[in-house]
Scaffold this motif. Structure first.
Motif, PDB file in Angstrom:
ATOM      1  N   PRO A 229       0.827  -1.212   0.000  1.00 13.78           N
ATOM      2  CA  PRO A 229       0.000   0.000   0.000  1.00 13.78           C
ATOM      3  C   PRO A 229       0.858   1.257   0.000  1.00 13.78           C
ATOM      4  O   PRO A 229       1.874   1.327   0.690  1.00 13.78           O
ATOM      5  CB  PRO A 229      -0.812  -0.119   1.289  1.00 13.78           C
ATOM      6  N   SER A 230       0.454   2.232  -0.775  1.00 12.78           N
ATOM      7  CA  SER A 230       1.164   3.498  -0.840  1.00 12.78           C
ATOM      8  C   SER A 230       0.607   4.471   0.191  1.00 12.78           C
ATOM      9  O   SER A 230      -0.581   4.429   0.519  1.00 12.78           O
ATOM     10  CB  SER A 230       1.038   4.110  -2.236  1.00 12.78           C
ATOM     11  N   ARG A 231       1.471   5.333   0.686  1.00  9.29           N
ATOM     12  CA  ARG A 231       1.018   6.366   1.621  1.00  9.29           C
ATOM     13  C   ARG A 231       0.452   7.570   0.867  1.00  9.29           C
ATOM     14  O   ARG A 231      -0.609   8.076   1.184  1.00  9.29           O
ATOM     15  CB  ARG A 231       2.181   6.821   2.508  1.00  9.29           C
ATOM     16  N   ARG A 232       1.217   8.046  -0.114  1.00  8.15           N
ATOM     17  CA  ARG A 232       0.797   9.274  -0.807  1.00  8.15           C
ATOM     18  C   ARG A 232       0.796   9.105  -2.327  1.00  8.15           C
ATOM     19  O   ARG A 232       0.257   9.921  -3.025  1.00  8.15           O
ATOM     20  CB  ARG A 232       1.745  10.444  -0.463  1.00  8.15           C
ATOM     21  N   ARG A 244       0.018   7.394  -9.693  1.00 10.89           N
ATOM     22  CA  ARG A 244      -0.135   6.407  -8.632  1.00 10.89           C
ATOM     23  C   ARG A 244       0.857   5.263  -8.863  1.00 10.89           C
ATOM     24  O   ARG A 244       0.856   4.657  -9.924  1.00 10.89           O
ATOM     25  CB  ARG A 244      -1.556   5.861  -8.648  1.00 10.89           C
ATOM     26  N   GLY A 273      10.833   6.626  -0.269  1.00  7.20           N
ATOM     27  CA  GLY A 273      10.644   7.202   1.051  1.00  7.20           C
ATOM     28  C   GLY A 273      11.495   8.420   1.325  1.00  7.20           C
ATOM     29  O   GLY A 273      11.376   9.051   2.373  1.00  7.20           O
ATOM     30  N   ASP A 286       7.018   6.622  -2.301  1.00  7.60           N
ATOM     31  CA  ASP A 286       7.023   6.855  -0.855  1.00  7.60           C
ATOM     32  C   ASP A 286       7.213   5.573  -0.061  1.00  7.60           C
ATOM     33  O   ASP A 286       7.441   5.611   1.149  1.00  7.60           O
ATOM     34  CB  ASP A 286       5.745   7.572  -0.420  1.00  7.60           C
ATOM     35  N   VAL A 287       7.076   4.424  -0.714  1.00 10.41           N
ATOM     36  CA  VAL A 287       7.306   3.138  -0.048  1.00 10.41           C
ATOM     37  C   VAL A 287       8.198   2.267  -0.940  1.00 10.41           C
ATOM     38  O   VAL A 287       8.215   2.452  -2.161  1.00 10.41           O
ATOM     39  CB  VAL A 287       5.969   2.397   0.237  1.00 10.41           C
ATOM     40  N   ALA A 289       9.699   2.722   2.866  1.00 10.14           N
ATOM     41  CA  ALA A 289      10.550   3.695   3.541  1.00 10.14           C
ATOM     42  C   ALA A 289      11.811   3.006   4.044  1.00 10.14           C
ATOM     43  O   ALA A 289      11.753   1.920   4.620  1.00 10.14           O
ATOM     44  CB  ALA A 289       9.798   4.335   4.700  1.00 10.14           C
ATOM     45  N   ASP A 292      12.033   1.800   7.605  1.00  7.55           N
ATOM     46  CA  ASP A 292      11.182   0.646   7.886  1.00  7.55           C
ATOM     47  C   ASP A 292      11.833  -0.647   7.403  1.00  7.55           C
ATOM     48  O   ASP A 292      11.770  -1.680   8.085  1.00  7.55           O
ATOM     49  CB  ASP A 292       9.813   0.822   7.219  1.00  7.55           C
TER      50      ASP A 292
END
Length: 304
Positions: A229-232, A244, A273, A286-287, A289, A292
């Motif tokens: 899943p993407s954050r932004r 996207r 990230g 963004d992923v 990160a 993480d």
């Protein structure tokens, strides 16, 4: 989770084979004994401090939480003497011993910070340095992250390939499908990248790299795949439209020797990230990160 504490970076030098090698360190001298040591190898023409900024200081958060000490070493004149045969960096021409530098960094951290398991992270030329260490000193590593770098083909690699690693450790490979410097699908680098970075030779694709590392870790089973899943969404350079992303996690095996490939659809020669990279390097997702990814490796090592 521990309360984050900000630590100012410090600069250090070690003498290796008569040459001074420098690095930036982030972490408290009197932190918990046995913290992980994270060594982050920068890309071509960068410095350790520059790579720290390039990643948005993401790994510093592990130090702030007391989970790790992070070292950002400087390559020799901006590069690493990795094991690619067609490597024309100054570090290769003068015979820089990067493995000796690595061992010195580990010894320094163990003495000063009382660190424990060693994890290595590398981007681009630094990613090739991580692949070199996985072949040269696998017994010294508890985990590895390879970003925007792929395994060279046998004829373009100085270390012995094949066989099983004497100490399988988890490896994470992160690569964008639109990387303009190191092609996701393998083969030679584009002509402009060969000219700019003074390195050549063919390499495996990112999926082939993950499969190769899995085989070295004794994993033959087919991987499983899941969307992350993407954050932004995809963070494009300035004045470019957002799109996207589709980030997939392809996992080979499970447990201490697992290998994971993060395929970043449309991603460039970037660190997910992190702050958006220059437009010439492509889009930044963004992923996953960085903090993480490395944090998960650290937790796995301490759980063994």
């Amino acid at each position: 989770m521990r309360e984050p504490t900000r630590h100012e970076p410090t600069r250090h030098e070690l003498r290796i084979d008569g040459r001074l090698r420098a690095f930036t360190a982030v972490g408290a001298d009197e932190g918990p004994e046995g913290r992980a040591l994270v060594i982050a190898f920068h890309g071509s023409t960068q410095t350790g401090a520059g790579f720290r900024d390039f990643t948005g200081r993401a790994l510093d958060r592990l130090a702030a939480e007391g989970r790790a000490v992070v070292l950002y070493p400087d390559g020799w004149r901006g590069h690493w003497n990795d094991d690619r045969r067609e490597n024309w960096f100054a570090a290769r021409r003068v015979g820089i011993d990067e493995v000796a530098f690595f061992h010195a960094l580990v010894a320094h951290a163990a003495e000063r910070y009382r660190t424990g398991p060693v994890h290595v992270v590398g981007y681009s030329n630094g990613g090739e340095m991580v692949l070199t260490l996985l072949h040269r000193v696998p017994e010294a590593l508890a985990g590895a992250v390879v970003i925007s770098a792929t395994q060279p083909v046998p004829e373009n690699w100085l270390s012995e390939q094949g066989g099983t690693s004497p100490r399988p450790s988890p490896v994470v490979v992160v690569h964008g499908t639109a990387d303009p410097v190191v092609p996701y699908h393998g083969g030679p680098m584009p002509w402009y990248a060969r000219w700019l970075f003074r390195v050549s030779g063919a390499a495996l694709s990112a999926p082939q790299t993950a499969e190769y590392l899995a085989r070295r870790n004794g994993i033959d089973a087919a991987p499983d795949e899941a969307e992350v899943p993407s954050r932004r969404g995809m963070v494009q350079p300035a004045r470019r439209a957002r799109q996207r992303p589709a980030v997939s996690r392809i996992r080979y095996g499970a447990g201490p020797g697992e290998v994971v490939l993060y395929r970043v659809e449309g991603g460039g020669h970037t660190v997910p990230g992190s702050p958006p990279a220059p437009a010439i390097l492509g889009a930044t997702a963004d992923v996953p990160a960085l903090q993480d990814v490395v944090g998960a490796l650290i937790e796995g090592a301490h759980a063994e």
